[in-house]
Design an enzyme around this catalytic site. Structure first.
Site, PDB file in Angstrom:
ATOM      1  N   ARG A   4      -4.196   6.143   0.525  1.00 48.05           N
ATOM      2  CA  ARG A   4      -4.768   7.544   1.098  1.00 48.05           C
ATOM      3  C   ARG A   4      -4.102   8.175   1.992  1.00 48.05           C
ATOM      4  O   ARG A   4      -4.306   9.258   2.447  1.00 48.05           O
ATOM      5  CB  ARG A   4      -5.971   7.067   2.002  1.00 48.05           C
ATOM      6  CG  ARG A   4      -7.330   6.571   1.110  1.00 48.05           C
ATOM      7  CD  ARG A   4      -8.295   5.907   1.709  1.00 48.05           C
ATOM      8  NE  ARG A   4      -7.936   4.444   2.114  1.00 48.05           N
ATOM      9  CZ  ARG A   4      -8.573   4.006   2.917  1.00 48.05           C
ATOM     10  NH1 ARG A   4      -9.691   4.060   3.140  1.00 48.05           N
ATOM     11  NH2 ARG A   4      -8.106   2.498   3.208  1.00 48.05           N
ATOM     12  N   ARG A  15      -7.762  10.704  -6.636  1.00 47.87           N
ATOM     13  CA  ARG A  15      -9.033  10.105  -6.310  1.00 47.87           C
ATOM     14  C   ARG A  15     -10.181  10.808  -6.341  1.00 47.87           C
ATOM     15  O   ARG A  15     -11.366  10.347  -6.751  1.00 47.87           O
ATOM     16  CB  ARG A  15      -8.676   9.269  -4.834  1.00 47.87           C
ATOM     17  CG  ARG A  15      -9.648   8.311  -4.563  1.00 47.87           C
ATOM     18  CD  ARG A  15      -9.844   7.338  -5.225  1.00 47.87           C
ATOM     19  NE  ARG A  15     -10.645   6.407  -4.208  1.00 47.87           N
ATOM     20  CZ  ARG A  15     -11.869   6.296  -4.488  1.00 47.87           C
ATOM     21  NH1 ARG A  15     -12.508   7.070  -5.281  1.00 47.87           N
ATOM     22  NH2 ARG A  15     -12.664   5.650  -3.545  1.00 47.87           N
ATOM     23  N   ARG A  62       0.798  -1.229  -0.104  1.00 44.39           N
ATOM     24  CA  ARG A  62       0.275  -0.031  -0.071  1.00 44.39           C
ATOM     25  C   ARG A  62       1.024   1.317   0.012  1.00 44.39           C
ATOM     26  O   ARG A  62       0.558   2.232   0.753  1.00 44.39           O
ATOM     27  CB  ARG A  62      -0.794   0.075   1.120  1.00 44.39           C
ATOM     28  CG  ARG A  62      -1.726  -1.277   1.269  1.00 44.39           C
ATOM     29  CD  ARG A  62      -3.190  -0.751   0.414  1.00 44.39           C
ATOM     30  NE  ARG A  62      -3.888  -1.806   0.574  1.00 44.39           N
ATOM     31  CZ  ARG A  62      -5.346  -2.049   0.962  1.00 44.39           C
ATOM     32  NH1 ARG A  62      -5.813  -0.840   1.322  1.00 44.39           N
ATOM     33  NH2 ARG A  62      -6.114  -2.737   1.040  1.00 44.39           N
ATOM     34  N   ASP A 108      -6.863  -3.400  -6.980  1.00 47.38           N
ATOM     35  CA  ASP A 108      -7.410  -3.911  -5.578  1.00 47.38           C
ATOM     36  C   ASP A 108      -7.685  -5.658  -5.953  1.00 47.38           C
ATOM     37  O   ASP A 108      -7.955  -5.861  -6.986  1.00 47.38           O
ATOM     38  CB  ASP A 108      -8.742  -3.437  -5.114  1.00 47.38           C
ATOM     39  CG  ASP A 108      -9.244  -3.620  -3.523  1.00 47.38           C
ATOM     40  OD1 ASP A 108      -8.431  -3.136  -2.936  1.00 47.38           O
ATOM     41  OD2 ASP A 108      -9.868  -4.724  -3.662  1.00 47.38           O
ATOM     42  N   TYR A 142     -14.364 -12.676   1.308  1.00 43.61           N
ATOM     43  CA  TYR A 142     -14.931 -11.445   0.905  1.00 43.61           C
ATOM     44  C   TYR A 142     -16.188 -11.872   0.257  1.00 43.61           C
ATOM     45  O   TYR A 142     -17.260 -11.357   0.366  1.00 43.61           O
ATOM     46  CB  TYR A 142     -14.026 -10.535   0.096  1.00 43.61           C
ATOM     47  CG  TYR A 142     -13.224  -9.643   0.771  1.00 43.61           C
ATOM     48  CD1 TYR A 142     -13.494  -8.633   1.542  1.00 43.61           C
ATOM     49  CD2 TYR A 142     -11.610  -9.987   0.952  1.00 43.61           C
ATOM     50  CE1 TYR A 142     -12.526  -7.796   2.313  1.00 43.61           C
ATOM     51  CE2 TYR A 142     -10.863  -9.324   1.583  1.00 43.61           C
ATOM     52  CZ  TYR A 142     -11.182  -8.023   2.434  1.00 43.61           C
ATOM     53  OH  TYR A 142     -10.459  -7.581   3.092  1.00 43.61           O
TER      54      TYR A 142
HETATM   55  O1  1CP Z   1       0.345   0.704  -3.419  1.00 41.98           O
HETATM   56  C1  1CP Z   1      -0.832  -0.293  -3.007  1.00 41.98           C
HETATM   57  O2  1CP Z   1      -0.398  -1.324  -2.742  1.00 41.98           O
HETATM   58  C2  1CP Z   1      -1.971  -0.069  -3.604  1.00 41.98           C
HETATM   59  C3  1CP Z   1      -2.769  -1.094  -4.262  1.00 41.98           C
HETATM   60  C4  1CP Z   1      -3.641  -2.123  -3.212  1.00 41.98           C
HETATM   61  C5  1CP Z   1      -3.431  -3.352  -3.189  1.00 41.98           C
HETATM   62  C6  1CP Z   1      -2.251  -4.171  -3.164  1.00 41.98           C
HETATM   63  C7  1CP Z   1      -5.067  -1.587  -2.884  1.00 41.98           C
HETATM   64  C8  1CP Z   1      -5.463  -0.227  -2.915  1.00 41.98           C
HETATM   65  N1  1CP Z   1      -5.617  -2.635  -2.393  1.00 41.98           N
HETATM   66  C9  1CP Z   1      -4.595  -3.693  -2.455  1.00 41.98           C
HETATM   67  C10 1CP Z   1      -4.924  -5.247  -1.954  1.00 41.98           C
HETATM   68  C11 1CP Z   1      -5.828  -5.499  -1.032  1.00 41.98           C
HETATM   69  N2  1CP Z   1      -7.268  -4.862  -0.948  1.00 41.98           N
HETATM   70  C12 1CP Z   1      -5.931  -6.350  -0.040  1.00 41.98           C
HETATM   71  C13 1CP Z   1      -4.591  -7.164   0.408  1.00 41.98           C
HETATM   72  C14 1CP Z   1      -3.485  -6.429   1.082  1.00 41.98           C
HETATM   73  C15 1CP Z   1      -4.020  -5.997   2.612  1.00 41.98           C
HETATM   74  O3  1CP Z   1      -4.542  -6.843   3.526  1.00 41.98           O
HETATM   75  O4  1CP Z   1      -3.898  -4.753   2.706  1.00 41.98           O
HETATM   76  C16 1CP Z   1      -7.082  -6.457   0.639  1.00 41.98           C
HETATM   77  C17 1CP Z   1      -7.704  -7.245   2.101  1.00 41.98           C
HETATM   78  C18 1CP Z   1      -8.089  -5.420  -0.162  1.00 41.98           C
HETATM   79  C19 1CP Z   1      -9.509  -5.272   0.147  1.00 41.98           C
HETATM   80  C20 1CP Z   1      -9.718  -3.769   0.513  1.00 41.98           C
HETATM   81  N3  1CP Z   1      -9.882  -2.809  -0.619  1.00 41.98           N
HETATM   82  C21 1CP Z   1      -9.931  -3.031   1.850  1.00 41.98           C
HETATM   83  C22 1CP Z   1      -9.668  -3.727   3.034  1.00 41.98           C
HETATM   84  C23 1CP Z   1     -11.096  -4.081   3.518  1.00 41.98           C
HETATM   85  C24 1CP Z   1     -11.495  -4.640   4.767  1.00 41.98           C
HETATM   86  O5  1CP Z   1     -11.626  -4.086   5.620  1.00 41.98           O
HETATM   87  O6  1CP Z   1     -11.149  -5.948   4.968  1.00 41.98           O
HETATM   88  C25 1CP Z   1      -9.993  -1.970   1.349  1.00 41.98           C
HETATM   89  C26 1CP Z   1     -10.407  -0.522   2.210  1.00 41.98           C
HETATM   90  C27 1CP Z   1     -10.036  -1.783  -0.163  1.00 41.98           C
HETATM   91  C28 1CP Z   1     -10.339  -0.419  -0.984  1.00 41.98           C
HETATM   92  C29 1CP Z   1      -8.990   0.270  -1.330  1.00 41.98           C
HETATM   93  N4  1CP Z   1      -7.854  -0.651  -2.228  1.00 41.98           N
HETATM   94  C30 1CP Z   1      -6.630   0.030  -2.272  1.00 41.98           C
HETATM   95  C31 1CP Z   1      -7.068   1.378  -1.682  1.00 41.98           C
HETATM   96  C32 1CP Z   1      -6.128   2.635  -1.898  1.00 41.98           C
HETATM   97  C33 1CP Z   1      -8.448   1.429  -1.373  1.00 41.98           C
HETATM   98  C34 1CP Z   1      -9.134   2.330  -0.506  1.00 41.98           C
HETATM   99  C35 1CP Z   1     -10.008   3.212  -1.614  1.00 41.98           C
HETATM  100  C36 1CP Z   1     -10.011   4.518  -1.593  1.00 41.98           C
HETATM  101  O7  1CP Z   1      -9.191   5.293  -2.257  1.00 41.98           O
HETATM  102  O8  1CP Z   1     -10.762   5.236  -0.929  1.00 41.98           O
END
Ligand code: 1CP
Length: 339
Positions: free
Chosen positions: A26, A35, A22, A72, A144
């Site tokens: 954000r 975004r 990540r 994602d 999920y």
């Molecule tokens: O630089 C990077 O790594 C960003 C790219 C990235 C990656 C590798 C994003 C952007 N998401 C992910 C993987 C991801 N998504 C995982 C595996 C890694 C981890 O555990 O962190 C998981 C579980 C998700 C699912 C997901 N997507 C969540 C978590 C939900 C939860 O509570 O279980 C969330 C909040 C998202 C949305 C998301 N994905 C990525 C971003 C920047 C965001 C936030 C969206 C926004 O801009 O508002």
């Protein structure tokens, strides 16, 4: 030439490459501004111009060794036909799960923007930066898909798997095939290394663990190796505790991403052949200061004579001050010079 990939291939311990899970997202004001141009998060991920820019933002700020595709993990359920939405302040929300409605045949077409993003990135990244592609691992995607949302416990996913063993196998096979197809396309498009995020692997009960976690990941690694022996695979089986040793041996992953629960000194002795990555608690990067540096040093010291990639034990948190990330990078780079 490419510090990250060269380290994995040669298992050298001379220089510690660095990137962050990540690293885009954000906590960066420039990401929040970008975004704002597209409030629908899935559309943002499928718009090459925006996703390419989001991928590159951390590299413009920091001296990193890798770019990770901005996307994602939930694009796979979406490409299989399940509804996926993201709600501000809530996170992902998925539509009802019906196995019979999931189809793999539109995956390539739905995810074609992702492949365009990778190809564009590969063409514009400087040669020393490695391009990382990724996918969610089947078990985490399954969690999920059944729960409909994240983080709040996985009792429904666990009960469904235990009550429907035959269908559980079928979902796992479908998701394994989808991840294999998706990652092969990513490699064709330009990904040089791929990471499998299994964030909820630790939640798998023992009776679902082999079929839900080990078997799918083993097959994904095998198929990807057969497709391209050159592309290393990184595994992030979060919180699996003592199941870590058989996981590494059975799945054949090249790089093990550590979560903060592991003791780096102990692990370095147990699995001496493995390339390690990460481990530092992301909360410490929110805190910064001495606590962050001291803990970073325990990882750097424990893996001093081993191939080690610096990273965190989970993704950077939205409340992380970007200047703490800078300080951490400066420290790791300095340790490389000073020894
Ligand atoms: O630089 C990077 O790594 C960003 C790219 C990235 C990656 C590798 C994003 C952007 N998401 C992910 C993987 C991801 N998504 C995982 C595996 C890694 C981890 O555990 O962190 C998981 C579980 C998700 C699912 C997901 N997507 C969540 C978590 C939900 C939860 O509570 O279980 C969330 C909040 C998202 C949305 C998301 N994905 C990525 C971003 C920047 C965001 C936030 C969206 C926004 O801009 O508002």
């Amino acid at each position: 030439m490419k510090p990250l990939i060269d380290l994995i291939r040669t298992k050298s311990s001379q220089r510690v490459p660095i990137w962050f899970m990540r690293q885009a997202g954000r906590y960066l004001p420039e990401y929040r501004a970008l975004r704002a141009q597209q409030p629908d998060f899935l559309k943002f991920c499928y718009t090459p111009k925006l996703a390419v820019e989001a991928t590159l933002q951390p590299l413009k700020r920091y001296d990193l060794d890798a770019a990770i595709l901005f996307s994602d993990i939930l694009v796979i359920p979406h490409a299989l036909g399940q509804h996926v939405g993201f709600e501000e302040g809530v996170g992902p929300i998925l539509g009802d799960f019906h196995l019979k409605n999931l189809k793999i045949d539109r995956l390539e077409q739905t995810l074609s923007p992702v492949f365009e993003i990778l190809t564009t990135l590969r063409a514009c990244l400087p040669p020393h930066i490695s391009l990382i592609g990724f996918s969610g691992a089947p078990w985490t995607l399954y969690c999920y898909m059944i729960e409909g949302r994240g983080k709040r416990g996985f009792s429904k996913a666990i009960a469904w798997g235990q009550e429907n063993p035959q269908q559980f196998r079928e979902v796992m096979e479908l998701l394994t095939d989808a991840v294999v197809a998706y990652l092969k396309h990513q490699v064709r498009a330009g990904a040089e290394v791929v990471q499998l995020f299994d964030t909820w692997a630790g939640e798998a009960p023992q009776d679902l663990y082999e079929i839900g976690v080990v078997k799918p990941v083993t097959k994904i690694v095998k198929e990807l190796k057969a497709f391209s022996a050159q592309v290393p695979l990184m595994g992030f089986p979060k919180n699996i505790g003592e199941r870590i040793v058989p996981y590494v041996k059975e799945t054949g992953i090249d790089v093990l991403s550590l979560d903060p629960t592991f003791n780096p000194e102990a692990l370095a002795q147990i699995l001496p052949q493995t390339v390690y990555q990460g481990g530092l608690d992301p909360e410490l990067v929110v805190l910064g200061g001495e606590a962050m540096i001291k803990k970073a040093d325990t990882y750097l010291k424990a893996f001093k004579n081993r191939p080690y990639i610096f990273n965190l034990g989970h993704g950077l948190l939205p409340k992380t001050p970007p200047e703490n990330v800078q300080k951490l990078i400066d420290h790791v780079r300095k340790m490389n010079v000073d020894g």
